[in-house]
Enzyme design. Structure first.
Site, PDB file in Angstrom:
ATOM      1  CG  ASN A   1       3.172  -3.498  -7.138  1.00 31.10           C
ATOM      2  OD1 ASN A   1       3.171  -2.292  -7.393  1.00 31.10           O
ATOM      3  ND2 ASN A   1       2.166  -4.089  -6.495  1.00 31.10           N
TER       4      ASN A   1
ATOM      5  CD  GLU B   1       2.804  -6.879  -0.923  1.00 31.87           C
ATOM      6  OE1 GLU B   1       2.744  -7.810  -0.109  1.00 31.87           O
ATOM      7  OE2 GLU B   1       1.833  -6.133  -1.182  1.00 31.87           O
TER       8      GLU B   1
ATOM      9  CD  GLU C   1      -1.254  -2.700  -4.589  1.00 30.87           C
ATOM     10  OE1 GLU C   1      -1.580  -2.764  -3.389  1.00 30.87           O
ATOM     11  OE2 GLU C   1      -0.670  -3.629  -5.174  1.00 30.87           O
TER      12      GLU C   1
ATOM     13  CG  HIS D   1      -1.680   0.548   0.185  1.00 31.95           C
ATOM     14  ND1 HIS D   1      -2.941   0.612  -0.388  1.00 31.95           N
ATOM     15  CD2 HIS D   1      -1.057  -0.506  -0.384  1.00 31.95           C
ATOM     16  CE1 HIS D   1      -3.066  -0.391  -1.257  1.00 31.95           C
ATOM     17  NE2 HIS D   1      -1.945  -1.069  -1.276  1.00 31.95           N
TER      18      HIS D   1
ATOM     19  CG  ASP E   1      -5.397   2.929  -0.139  1.00 33.02           C
ATOM     20  OD1 ASP E   1      -4.200   3.080   0.206  1.00 33.02           O
ATOM     21  OD2 ASP E   1      -5.995   1.842  -0.004  1.00 33.02           O
TER      22      ASP E   1
END
Ligand code: G3I
Length: 362
Positions: free
Chosen positions: A209, A151, A280, A252, A282
């Site tokens: 990432n 990030e 990650e 996400h 979702d």
């Protein structure tokens, strides 16, 4: 009433009728077995999971694990020189036949102040590289890939080709989304980190990432693209290969995510000749702005359709080497109120599970 809606999918590997009642994780064909030839299928792990039902679920359906919190800088080196390695967790993951991905070595968040606050630039570089070297050396041969830098880009990235303008910086000291690393070391902290990582474990795959990398926020995707392109052009054979092996797209998502924006970024990153991890995943379903205010059968179906659309895309891109979900069940997800993952809080498979296992039939 069926909780599975009217989707046409296969169950248990055969073309059976969908189950009338929710099915427990134990009765299902392992999710990872659907993708053996394509990519690893992962989920997160924490030390309390080891030895319990959650660990049994993890090892049945997933073949790689990421620590949700326990391999972050504040967890592993809370004070200078005091390392708190989660060895029991990593060893249990490997003993269960899974692989381990490392998350994360350099981040603006969950990082102890001693590493980069109130110290000189030289001390900050030494603290950062020492952390990378010690941690990666400790887990050499056990962790196959690392999120070396996490990030680094601002949400409102610049549209300029100069990726350095898009990096987080500690411009307002109290804002927790700013980066002390860039402030104190300068933008070269990124390549310094990757070089230390390659030196420490040349066999590990090294990832950058970040979140919001689908093209709905195209400046951020382009900033990451330009950064990886620039660094890899300047280090085309560091330790015999490109310095940055891959890009982790956290993913996400929510029901309004347009899958075409995800594929556009995959195509962009693929063009760099690097690996991609969906790192990650979702999909928020009940959230502000969602058409659903509770997790109804229709909401579950809409979520499943979104998972299916994404997995259809993932299957078409050989650059994708891993798809990791960020949460074993809705009850313990970091976004549990939005029902984002494949199992409900009783560990029953949601329609989303069937969509992930067989998107073409959905
Ligand atoms: O362990 C303490 C507990 O002792 C304390 O009582 C409690 C009070 O708030 O906090 C607990 O720590 C929390 C920790 O999760 C463990 O549950 C932290 O407050 C909380 O901030 C932390 O959140 C984690 C978050 O990263 C922090 O940034 C989430 O679990 C974790 O899922 C999340 O993961 C991140 C990835 O690392 C990077 N990408 C985004 C992703 C989701 O935010």
């Amino acid at each position: 009433m069926s909780s599975l809606g009217s989707c046409d999918f296969s169950f248990g590997g055969k073309d059976e009728e969908p189950p009338a009642e929710p099915v427990s994780w134990e009765a299902l064909t392992p999710l990872h077995s659907r993708y053996t030839a394509q990519f690893l299928i992962g989920n997160i792990v924490s030390p309390p999971d080891i030895g319990g039902v959650r660990f049994n679920l993890l090892k049945k359906h997933f073949n790689i694990a990421t620590a949700e919190n326990h391999m972050k800088p504040d967890a592993m080196q809370p004070s200078k020189g005091y390392f708190n390695y989660p060895d029991a967790m990593v060893n249990a993951v490997l003993a269960a036949g899974m692989q381990m991905h490392g998350h994360t070595l350099v981040w603006h968040s969950q990082t102890p102040a001693w590493m980069n606050t109130g110290v000189s630039k030289e001390a900050a570089i030494a603290n950062m590289t020492d952390h990378i070297t010690k941690v990666m050396t400790h887990f050499k041969g056990k962790v196959i890939s690392w999120d070396v830098v996490n990030e680094a880009m601002r949400d409102n990235s610049s549209s300029s080709d100069n990726w350095r303008e898009s990096l987080r910086k500690d411009e307002s000291p109290n804002a927790n989304d700013n980066s002390r690393w860039n402030q104190i070391i300068g933008d070269e902290y990124i390549e310094i980190a990757f070089k230390a990582a390659r030196d420490a474990d040349p066999d590990a795959k090294l990832y950058y990432n970040d979140y919001n990398l689908n093209m709905s926020n195209s400046n951020k995707a382009y900033a990451v693209y330009n950064m990886v392109k620039d660094i890899n052009q300047r280090y085309p054979a560091y330790g015999g290969r490109k310095l940055i092996d891959g890009i982790g797209m956290q993913s996400h998502h929510h029901l309004n995510t347009d899958p075409a924006t995800v594929e556009a970024s995959i195509l962009l990153f693929e063009s760099l000749g690097v690996e991609i991890a969906i790192s990650e995943l979702d999909i928020q379903t009940v959230f502000y702005g969602s058409p659903y205010s509770s997790f109804t059968e229709d909401a579950a179906k809409a979520q499943a359709e979104k998972y299916a659309a994404l997995f259809k895309i993932f299957k078409n891109h050989a650059a994708i080497k891993r798809v990791t979900f960020w949460g074993l069940d809705d009850g313990t997800s970091w976004r549990s109120s939005s029902y984002p993952v494949l199992f409900d809080k009783q560990y029953m498979a949601k329609p989303a599970f069937y969509a992930a296992e067989n998107p073409g039939k959905f």
